[in-house]
Write a protein that holds these residues in place. Structure first.
Motif, PDB file in Angstrom:
ATOM      1  N   GLU A  13       4.852  -5.095  -0.481  1.00 22.53           N
ATOM      2  CA  GLU A  13       5.600  -3.939  -0.132  1.00 22.53           C
ATOM      3  C   GLU A  13       7.330  -4.320   0.239  1.00 22.53           C
ATOM      4  OE1 GLU A  13       4.001  -2.431   3.643  1.00 22.53           O
ATOM      5  OE2 GLU A  13       1.933  -2.204   2.525  1.00 22.53           O
TER       6      GLU A  13
ATOM      7  N   GLU B  84      10.810  -3.619   1.261  1.00 22.96           N
ATOM      8  CA  GLU B  84      11.282  -2.908   2.557  1.00 22.96           C
ATOM      9  C   GLU B  84      12.926  -3.205   2.595  1.00 22.96           C
ATOM     10  OE1 GLU B  84       8.614  -2.481   5.680  1.00 22.96           O
ATOM     11  OE2 GLU B  84       6.973  -2.421   4.215  1.00 22.96           O
TER      12      GLU B  84
ATOM     13  N   ASP C 205       6.732  -7.052   2.995  1.00 18.16           N
ATOM     14  CA  ASP C 205       5.904  -6.999   3.973  1.00 18.16           C
ATOM     15  C   ASP C 205       4.698  -7.360   3.434  1.00 18.16           C
ATOM     16  OD1 ASP C 205       3.910  -6.125   5.565  1.00 18.16           O
ATOM     17  OD2 ASP C 205       4.255  -4.125   5.677  1.00 18.16           O
TER      18      ASP C 205
ATOM     19  N   LYS D  84      -1.686  -7.992   8.569  1.00 16.13           N
ATOM     20  CA  LYS D  84      -0.117  -7.762   8.257  1.00 16.13           C
ATOM     21  C   LYS D  84       0.565  -9.062   8.939  1.00 16.13           C
ATOM     22  CE  LYS D  84       0.626  -3.577   6.782  1.00 16.13           C
ATOM     23  NZ  LYS D  84       1.591  -3.388   5.601  1.00 16.13           N
TER      24      LYS D  84
HETATM   25 MN    MN Z   1       5.319  -2.166   5.114  1.00 18.59          MN
END
Ligand code: MN
Length: 227
Positions: free
Chosen positions: A78, A80, A109, A130
């Motif tokens: 991801e 970012e 991420d 995460k």
């Molecule tokens: Mn994210």
């Protein structure tokens, strides 16, 4: 005071400087681009932003080889924009937010999507999906004094030179000052706090051997390899 162990202070490189930026906390914004919210099965109405965290020592610099993490078969990228806080505060208004920003970087991420989806389905916390080791690759930081406060610019990511994510940070549902207003209503922000501001559409899996590149125009780019 003496400590029973030496524990390294996580830190991030600063472009053009020997000094480094110490990392205290890593906050992340969920679903902050409408097309990404839709691809994850959500309606991107302006519900208040929500946040999750990664451990400070999850940062890894651009250029790193990152071992494919354990206990997943669906590791996602991801891309970012990352904000670095330079002046602390709580209850920061969006009008004052830029005064609290030290600078900007770009980051990934990394997400164990299978564990995140399982956590969502079971009503459990997202931490294992995460907040795992090396889950926060990041470029060098750039001072706002040097690059300003970017409000638009292409955000992109490629896997093995094939473009997978291609959007603009102007499309953030909650812009940076709004994000800081909400986040500082939940936590007292301090110097050393990073905010990963959310990813645009196009997330997907990577496997060992893949090279991930990405960036935000006007900020920086990064490259990592999954091994
Ligand atoms: Mn994210």
């Amino acid at each position: 005071m003496s400590l029973i162990f030496d524990v390294p202070q996580p830190s991030v490189a600063i472009a053009g400087r020997e000094e480094r930026y110490p990392v205290r906390r890593i906050y992340c914004v969920g679903r902050n681009y409408a097309e990404h919210a839709r691809e994850m099965g959500h309606d991107p109405d302006r519900d208040p932003p929500f946040f999750f965290m990664k451990p400070a020592d999850a940062v890894v610099p651009s250029g790193s080889d990152i071992p494919y993490p354990p206990s997943t078969s669906n590791l996602h990228y991801e891309m970012e924009l990352v904000v670095a806080i330079g002046r602390g505060g709580e209850g920061i208004s969006q009008q004052d937010a830029n005064d609290h920003i030290w600078g900007y970087a770009v980051g990934i991420d990394l997400t164990r999507r299978d564990l995140q989806v399982e956590a969502k389905n079971m009503g459990r916390p997202w931490d294992s999906g995460k907040g795992f080791d090396a889950s926060a690759p990041i470029s060098a930081l750039h001072a706002a004094a040097d690059i300003g406060h970017p409000t638009s610019g292409r955000i992109w990511l490629a896997v093995n030179d094939e473009i997978k994510q291609d959007s603009d940070i102007a499309k953030l549902i909650w812009n940076i000052p709004e994000t800081i207003e909400h986040l500082s209503g939940l936590y007292t922000l301090e110097p050393g706090d990073l905010i990963y501001t959310g990813t645009p559409a196009g997330v997907g899996p990577v496997v060992a051997g893949d090279t991930i590149t990405g960036g935000v125009d006007g900020v920086d780019s990064l490259e990592i390899r999954i091994t």
